[in-house]
Design an enzyme around this catalytic site. Structure first.
Site, mmCIF file in Angstrom:
data_model
loop_
_atom_site.group_PDB
_atom_site.id
_atom_site.type_symbol
_atom_site.label_atom_id
_atom_site.label_comp_id
_atom_site.label_asym_id
_atom_site.label_seq_id
_atom_site.Cartn_x
_atom_site.Cartn_y
_atom_site.Cartn_z
ATOM 1 C CB SER A 46 -28.911 -3.783 24.251
ATOM 2 O OG SER A 46 -29.385 -4.951 24.891
ATOM 3 C CG ASP A 350 -30.288 -1.107 32.085
ATOM 4 O OD1 ASP A 350 -30.076 -2.333 32.186
ATOM 5 O OD2 ASP A 350 -30.364 -0.528 30.991
ATOM 6 C CG HIS A 353 -28.658 -3.473 29.020
ATOM 7 N ND1 HIS A 353 -29.729 -2.625 29.113
ATOM 8 C CD2 HIS A 353 -28.804 -4.156 27.864
ATOM 9 C CE1 HIS A 353 -30.493 -2.773 28.049
ATOM 10 N NE2 HIS A 353 -29.967 -3.704 27.272
#
Ligand SMILES: *[C@@H]1O[C@H](CO)[C@@H](O)[C@H](O)[C@H]1NC(C)=O
Ligand SMILES: *[C@@H]1O[C@H](CO)[C@@H](O)[C@H](O)[C@H]1NC(C)=O
Ligand SMILES: *[C@@H]1O[C@H](CO)[C@@H](O)[C@H](O)[C@H]1NC(C)=O
Ligand SMILES: *[C@@H]1O[C@H](CO)[C@@H](O)[C@H](O)[C@H]1NC(C)=O
Length: 385
Positions: A46, A350, A353
């Site tokens: 990610s 979040d 991240h």
């Protein structure tokens, strides 16, 4: 016998050579040209997924993307990722995800990264578990290998689809970028392994990484830009789940960061070996860890605040528990878990991240080469120095 002019020329030429030698001793990139990379091929999780997992398994919803794209854009952030700033700085378009079948344009590269990807085969795979089925072996052996051959068949056929594929010689001239490993550590921490067991698994994880780099080299790749892993122990998803883990003076979970640093130590050694095994490769090791960690040690110096607290989330001292974008019932009324007021001064988006602002900060630091081994700027990373 040499004429005086030739002698003078010879003397000034050797003086010039000495100057060059002197300059290049001081600065190894002196006189190097820009590589003009025509494409980027990216592998990872990610930290660099530009839409792969969102297109295939878990749709990214608002408020993700709100800062820059003003809508969800397949990225686990409020805006752009480091890979976006890298593409932009090289004059290339943002990378389409290989797994995105709608509107993808691969003319200047492709992104094989998916969120929740690991280097090793994970035990628990989405939707039954938490990890991406597209781990690094798959990103290379199924996706990149197919992409390389099928994109060229499509180019030969001509027509509209041909224009969306990279030219054949881009594969040897491209920059190959990697940011993966964080989820291998996370899988261990959240599984039933002790910190020591996770730590002990690192040589095998890094070995599997090296095998993929060699395979990609064997298909013609030459320029590699490899990020190390960040300070995982400074992220709310670790801090909130391991409340009793010992903290360092900045509030990060020390032993979790120690494991990340041991991973990086192994990765750096593996890259030294890869340079010997792959003599035509230019391999740059990039110390993303140090730059990210500085956001936790001196946030104010860089215009940031509350680095340990998620901007988008709900619950506890780290604002982490209920996920960003979910709706919860608090005191009998429904509440959308949205963004904080000023994501532009926040480090964590979040809980897992980074914000676009933090990603931009890290990109600005690493792109100069100041955190690289060898110390070479991004745009010159094709040179084997
Ligand atoms: C694909 O991307 C290239 C480079 O950004 C651009 O020139 C081209 O117009 C795009 N093709 C389509 C069909 O959008
Ligand atoms: C950890 O062990 C417990 C008890 O044996 C088991 O219920 C749980 O599923 C395990 N968790 C993982 C992630 O393997
Ligand atoms: C990880 O393993 C290395 C090598 O055995 C050791 O030096 C280091 O202290 C270990 N770190 C942790 C956090 O267990
Ligand atoms: C819910 O109620 C508690 C107790 O009255 C209060 O402290 C808390 O701030 C409320 N939460 C929200 C989100 O309004």
């Amino acid at each position: 016998m040499e004429s005086p002019t030739i002698l003078k020329f010879t003397i000034s030429l050797s003086f010039f050579c000495m100057l060059l030698l002197f300059a290049s001793t001081l600065n190894p990139v002196f006189g190097l040209e820009n590589c003009n990379f025509p494409a980027i091929f990216n592998f990872g999780d990610s930290n660099s997924d530009t839409g792969g997992l969102s297109a295939s398994l878990i749709t990214i919803t608002p408020p993700y993307g709100e800062t820059y794209f003003h809508k969800p854009a397949g990225r686990a952030s409020d805006g752009r990722l480091m890979i976006d700033f890298m593409a932009k700085s090289l004059g290339l378009p943002y990378l389409s995800a290989y797994l995105d079948s709608l509107g993808a344009n691969f003319s200047h590269g492709a992104n094989f990264a998916t969120s929740a990807s690991t280097i090793r085969l994970p035990t628990n795979i989405i939707p039954a578990g938490g990890f991406s089925p597209f781990y690094l072996d798959i990103q290379y052996s199924q996706q990149f290998v197919q992409f390389k051959s099928r994109s060229q068949m499509i180019r030969k056929k001509g027509g509209l689809f041909a224009t969306l594929m990279p030219m054949g010689d881009y594969f040897s001239k491209a920059l190959y970028t990697f940011d993966i490993g964080q989820n291998d550590l996370g899988e261990g921490f959240f599984g039933n392994m002790t910190i020591e067991e996770v730590n002990a698994s690192i040589p095998d994880i890094v070995n599997k990484f090296s095998i993929n780099v060699k395979n990609i080299y064997n298909l013609g790749a030459r320029s590699f830009w490899i990020h190390n892993t960040g300070p995982i122990g400074c992220l709310p998803y670790i801090l909130a789940n391991f409340l009793s883990a010992q903290r360092d003076s900045y509030g990060c979970a020390k032993s979790y960061n120690d494991v990340a640093q041991y991973f990086n130590h192994n990765l750096k050694e593996a890259i030294v070996q890869l340079r010997k095994d792959l003599p035509l490769a230019a391999i740059t090791y990039v110390d993303v860890y140090s730059v990210k960690y500085s956001l936790f040690t001196k946030p104010k110096d860089y215009g940031f605040e509350l680095p340990l607290v998620a901007c988008c989330g709900y619950g506890g001292m780290y604002n982490y528990g209920v996920g960003c974008g979910e709706t919860i019932t608090v005191n009998g009324s429904q509440m959308f878990v949205g963004s904080c007021e000023r994501p532009s001064v926040r480090v964590n988006w979040d809980g897992i991240h980074y914000t676009e602002a933090a990603n931009k900060f890290v990109f600005d630091q690493i792109s100069t080469g100041a955190f690289s081994d060898p110390s070479i700027p991004l745009k010159m990373a094709c040179h084997n120095i």
